[in-house]
Design a protein around this motif. Sequence first.
Motif, PDB file in Angstrom:
ATOM      1  N   GLY A  66       0.836  -1.200   0.000  1.00  0.00           N
ATOM      2  CA  GLY A  66       0.000   0.000   0.000  1.00  0.00           C
ATOM      3  C   GLY A  66       0.872   1.251   0.000  1.00  0.00           C
ATOM      4  N   ASP A  67       0.227   2.418  -0.244  1.00  0.00           N
ATOM      5  CA  ASP A  67       0.993   3.665  -0.335  1.00  0.00           C
ATOM      6  C   ASP A  67       1.759   3.970   0.951  1.00  0.00           C
ATOM      7  N   ASP A  68       1.140   3.600   2.101  1.00  0.00           N
ATOM      8  CA  ASP A  68       1.779   3.947   3.381  1.00  0.00           C
ATOM      9  C   ASP A  68       2.637   2.796   3.922  1.00  0.00           C
ATOM     10  N   GLU A  69       2.883   1.773   3.092  1.00  0.00           N
ATOM     11  CA  GLU A  69       3.654   0.628   3.584  1.00  0.00           C
ATOM     12  C   GLU A  69       5.090   0.689   3.052  1.00  0.00           C
ATOM     13  N   PRO A  70       6.079   0.505   3.961  1.00  0.00           N
ATOM     14  CA  PRO A  70       7.462   0.687   3.535  1.00  0.00           C
ATOM     15  C   PRO A  70       7.950  -0.473   2.677  1.00  0.00           C
ATOM     16  N   ASP A 119      -3.514  -3.292  11.284  1.00  0.00           N
ATOM     17  CA  ASP A 119      -2.961  -2.227  12.131  1.00  0.00           C
ATOM     18  C   ASP A 119      -2.097  -2.805  13.244  1.00  0.00           C
ATOM     19  N   LYS A 123       1.479  -3.954  10.337  1.00  0.00           N
ATOM     20  CA  LYS A 123       2.330  -2.752  10.356  1.00  0.00           C
ATOM     21  C   LYS A 123       3.673  -3.013  11.035  1.00  0.00           C
ATOM     22  N   ASN A 127       7.388  -3.122   9.312  1.00  0.00           N
ATOM     23  CA  ASN A 127       8.440  -2.220   9.797  1.00  0.00           C
ATOM     24  C   ASN A 127       9.622  -2.972  10.396  1.00  0.00           C
TER      25      ASN A 127
END
Length: 415
Positions: A66-70, A119, A123, A127
């Motif tokens: 996703g866009d917010d996933e590193p 979440d 996440k 990370n």
Amino acid sequence: MDFAYSEKTEQLRAQLRNFMDDHIVPRIGQWSEEIHSGVFPVSFMGELKSLAKAEGLWNLFLPHLGDDEPGTRLTNLEYAPLAEIMGRIPWSSEVFNCSAPDTGNMEVLHMFGSEAQKDQWLKPLLNGEIRSAFAMTEPDVASSDATNIQTSITRDGDDYVINGRKWFITNAHHPNCKIFIVMGKTDFDADTHRQQSMILVPMDTPGVELVRNITTINHHAPEGHSEVLYRDVRVPASNLIANEGDGFMIAQARLGPGRIHHCMRAIGMSEVCLELMVARSQERKTFGKYLYKHGSISEWIARSRIEIEQARLLVLKSASMIDQVGARGARREISMIKVIAPTLLTTIADRAMQVFGAMGVSPDTPLADLYTAGRVLRFADGPDEVHLQTIARLEIRESQDKLLDVVKYLRAPGR
Ligand SMILES: Cc1cc2nc3c(=O)[nH]c(=O)nc-3n(C[C@H](O)[C@H](O)[C@H](O)COP(=O)(O)OP(=O)(O)OC[C@H]3O[C@@H](n4cnc5c(N)ncnc54)[C@H](O)[C@@H]3O)c2cc1C
């Protein structure tokens, strides 16, 4: 099919190789010392993970972030040669957040997790803050047939209660392992493939007991291939992944890419064995000639090169098919390479050990560890025989349409 590495892949290969040379290779000795003196995770792991993340060498295995996933978004075909480089020093994949079983678990949560599950668990996994385990295999039943498993997941009000015993659960002894995905049965009377479900079980839930870390061929893996007991383990019903009865389907989806990641790394390990064999054979002489000048050893070198090239092409084909038609459409290729790559590794490690003489079975070379990695891989993610059965089944199924057609080959023309 075009297997030439793209410009992006070549650039990442160079970057990854440099990273390995600068940060990983110099720490091989320290890693080994710390592991053997009981320090785990090794003292520099956090530092190396931060460096890798900062360089964008992170979560390379996961195509759909996703866009917010590193992470760096790569196809399986692009990832394959990078995983091969990581395989050269097997512990290095943790540095890039690309190690099993976290990779498969992240894929499961990515594909099937609820927003709350993502979440809480996906996440921190993406990370690299926590690690995870996948618990399916049981000592009391033949677990290569997943329909046999007996762990119960029983609904009780707003909770599920889990009872069962698992073993060979990779990562369960890792100090950062915080979450299990447990496969069990929610309905023992449902259709054979709808009895199973998967549920998230935090490591610190009362009733979870780490019984022992099982050595494999007497090899101690610090992260564990562990026996784990779940005794009246109670978790909220919201920990169930997808729906009751979806466990078997999720297990199938989970194992596709994960299986070939192992194979990609096995090719890197095989390359290391061959390089060591070639180097040693040019260093030592017996009966007046260097070892490589003896016919048997030059044949091992040549055969090893042929076999690695064959396997690499099949890995790339499997990766490309997963990208194009999904893991289900690529299941024959996945099974084929899952049979070939572990045996390739044991064969080449065995030849290299022989070329090294007694040193080959000592801890002064990585060969014994690499051999063990190949041997245990013949069980992990399904034993060879189950994959052979899959391949044969598909072959037989496809042949049904051709049976009449093939008869013409049984007789010479004109008869
Ligand atoms: C290092 C390592 C790590 C592992 N990590 C995990 C993990 O993280 N999580 C997890 O859940 N499990 C893990 N496993 C377990 C692994 O997935 C199982 O060992 C494997 O699925 C086989 O199950 P089993 O051991 O119960 O063997 P069984 O099911 O008892 O099978 C025994 C043998 O029967 C033969 N056999 C089976 N089916 C057929 C067939 N159709 N045709 C012919 N012969 C057949 C095969 O030779 C097989 O080896 C790991 C295993 C190892 C060694």
